[in-house]
Design a protein around this motif. Sequence first.
Motif, PDB file in Angstrom:
ATOM      1  N   ALA A  11       0.841  -1.200   0.000  1.00  7.55           N
ATOM      2  CA  ALA A  11       0.000   0.000   0.000  1.00  7.55           C
ATOM      3  C   ALA A  11       0.879   1.255   0.000  1.00  7.55           C
ATOM      4  CB  ALA A  11      -0.928  -0.011   1.215  1.00  7.55           C
ATOM      5  N   SER A  38       2.058   6.955  -6.580  1.00  6.92           N
ATOM      6  CA  SER A  38       0.982   7.771  -7.160  1.00  6.92           C
ATOM      7  C   SER A  38       1.331   9.259  -7.100  1.00  6.92           C
ATOM      8  CB  SER A  38      -0.333   7.548  -6.394  1.00  6.92           C
ATOM      9  OG  SER A  38      -0.299   8.253  -5.170  1.00  6.92           O
ATOM     10  N   GLN A  77      -8.356   6.950   4.780  1.00  7.56           N
ATOM     11  CA  GLN A  77      -9.056   6.349   3.635  1.00  7.56           C
ATOM     12  C   GLN A  77      -8.085   6.039   2.491  1.00  7.56           C
ATOM     13  OE1 GLN A  77     -12.355   5.564   4.055  1.00  7.56           O
ATOM     14  NE2 GLN A  77     -12.077   4.364   2.187  1.00  7.56           N
ATOM     15  N   THR A  78      -7.066   6.906   2.314  1.00  8.99           N
ATOM     16  CA  THR A  78      -6.067   6.648   1.260  1.00  8.99           C
ATOM     17  C   THR A  78      -5.418   5.288   1.493  1.00  8.99           C
ATOM     18  OG1 THR A  78      -5.557   9.016   1.379  1.00  8.99           O
ATOM     19  CG2 THR A  78      -4.065   7.647   0.062  1.00  8.99           C
ATOM     20  N   THR A 105      -6.628   2.751   3.432  1.00  8.37           N
ATOM     21  CA  THR A 105      -7.655   1.708   3.254  1.00  8.37           C
ATOM     22  C   THR A 105      -7.815   1.354   1.776  1.00  8.37           C
ATOM     23  OG1 THR A 105      -8.807   2.392   5.249  1.00  8.37           O
ATOM     24  CG2 THR A 105     -10.123   1.220   3.612  1.00  8.37           C
ATOM     25  N   ASN A 106      -7.835   2.380   0.934  1.00 11.43           N
ATOM     26  CA  ASN A 106      -8.059   2.172  -0.500  1.00 11.43           C
ATOM     27  C   ASN A 106      -6.885   1.492  -1.201  1.00 11.43           C
ATOM     28  OD1 ASN A 106     -10.476   3.451  -0.203  1.00 11.43           O
ATOM     29  ND2 ASN A 106      -9.819   5.405  -1.103  1.00 11.43           N
ATOM     30  N   ALA A 107      -5.719   1.535  -0.577  1.00 13.68           N
ATOM     31  CA  ALA A 107      -4.531   0.972  -1.229  1.00 13.68           C
ATOM     32  C   ALA A 107      -4.243  -0.460  -0.762  1.00 13.68           C
ATOM     33  CB  ALA A 107      -3.326   1.865  -0.956  1.00 13.68           C
ATOM     34  N   THR A 139      -7.536  -5.370   0.446  1.00 13.96           N
ATOM     35  CA  THR A 139      -8.947  -5.499   0.832  1.00 13.96           C
ATOM     36  C   THR A 139      -9.792  -4.290   0.408  1.00 13.96           C
ATOM     37  OG1 THR A 139      -8.291  -4.528   2.934  1.00 13.96           O
ATOM     38  CG2 THR A 139      -8.491  -6.928   2.879  1.00 13.96           C
ATOM     39  N   HIS A 140      -9.275  -3.461  -0.520  1.00 12.68           N
ATOM     40  CA  HIS A 140      -9.949  -2.175  -0.793  1.00 12.68           C
ATOM     41  C   HIS A 140     -11.426  -2.310  -1.187  1.00 12.68           C
ATOM     42  CE1 HIS A 140      -9.560  -2.606  -5.223  1.00 12.68           C
ATOM     43  NE2 HIS A 140      -8.486  -3.302  -4.887  1.00 12.68           N
ATOM     44  N   GLU A 141     -11.821  -3.502  -1.668  1.00 11.26           N
ATOM     45  CA  GLU A 141     -13.241  -3.649  -2.049  1.00 11.26           C
ATOM     46  C   GLU A 141     -14.113  -4.182  -0.910  1.00 11.26           C
ATOM     47  OE1 GLU A 141     -13.785  -4.743  -6.497  1.00 11.26           O
ATOM     48  OE2 GLU A 141     -12.074  -5.879  -5.759  1.00 11.26           O
ATOM     49  N   GLN A 156      -7.439  -3.656   9.189  1.00  6.07           N
ATOM     50  CA  GLN A 156      -8.884  -3.807   8.986  1.00  6.07           C
ATOM     51  C   GLN A 156      -9.625  -4.252  10.248  1.00  6.07           C
ATOM     52  OE1 GLN A 156      -6.366  -5.193   7.328  1.00  6.07           O
ATOM     53  NE2 GLN A 156      -6.677  -5.126   5.119  1.00  6.07           N
TER      54      GLN A 156
END
Length: 240
Positions: A150, A157, A167-168, A170-172, A175-177, A200
């Motif tokens: 991540a 990026s 959130q950045t 979490t999104n990386a 499990t981001h979905e 998580q």
Amino acid sequence: MNERTLNVDPAKIPNHIAIILDGNGRWAKKRGMPRLFGHREGAENLKRIVRAFLEFNIKYLTVYAFSTENWNRPQDEIAGLKQIFNEAFGSNLKRLSEEQIRIIHLGQREGLDADLLTKIDRAVEETKNNSRLTLSIGLNYGSRNEIMHAVRKIVSSGAKPEDISEQTITNALFTHELPDPDLVIRTSGEQRLSNFLLWQSAYAEWEFPKKLWPEFNREDLIDAIEEYASRDRRFGRISS
Ligand code: IPE
Ligand code: IPE
Ligand code: MG
């Protein structure tokens, strides 16, 4: 069959349960059998437990099947596990689609054999529109490895430090979905995370049933859900 029913307020049924599938080796040893016999029965048991998830209408099941640390096991055990994973990903595709199960892989690709990756990719692709149950499989998964990936992703990026939020991160993650797990169960009585979903599970409820994974059944799942439903999740607030 006179089966016990799940007697829980639907609002108190967890949306996402994660399970550390532990105890296959001990289960086999108790029967005087090789450890791989336990891994085979463990894979069979996952199918039974998936059926119970469908029955109880739980939307997310995440399982820890092989950790980044499990490469330190004897070569013959690793070879046997690879064979089980190859069979599992190769043979259940039709059933998964019939039952509307979506498969997600959690873990580092590097280190997994190309033929297994092909099967995993196919299962993920062919089930991507299924929405009854999302079954995520941690295979070559470790939380620290996931966080490292991540960080690499975020850095590459070009994100500015002040733009990086929780959130950045979490999104990386792999499990981001997925939503965070509400309940994490580790079978076999061991009480540790072993590098599973560190980020998580920050506010998950934890349960450590004594049963070894191959013998953990529908009744035990009902017990776990009932125990979960009896708890008061405060998230730092005070009781309502
Ligand atoms: C869990 O069972 C499955 C994997 C880690 C692959 P174990 O193999 O850890 O079983 P025990 O803990 O030795 O009984
Ligand atoms: C954790 O179980 C990993 C999986 C279940 C895949 P282990 O049996 O490998 O964990 P430790 O070594 O007892 O912590
Ligand atoms: Mg173990």
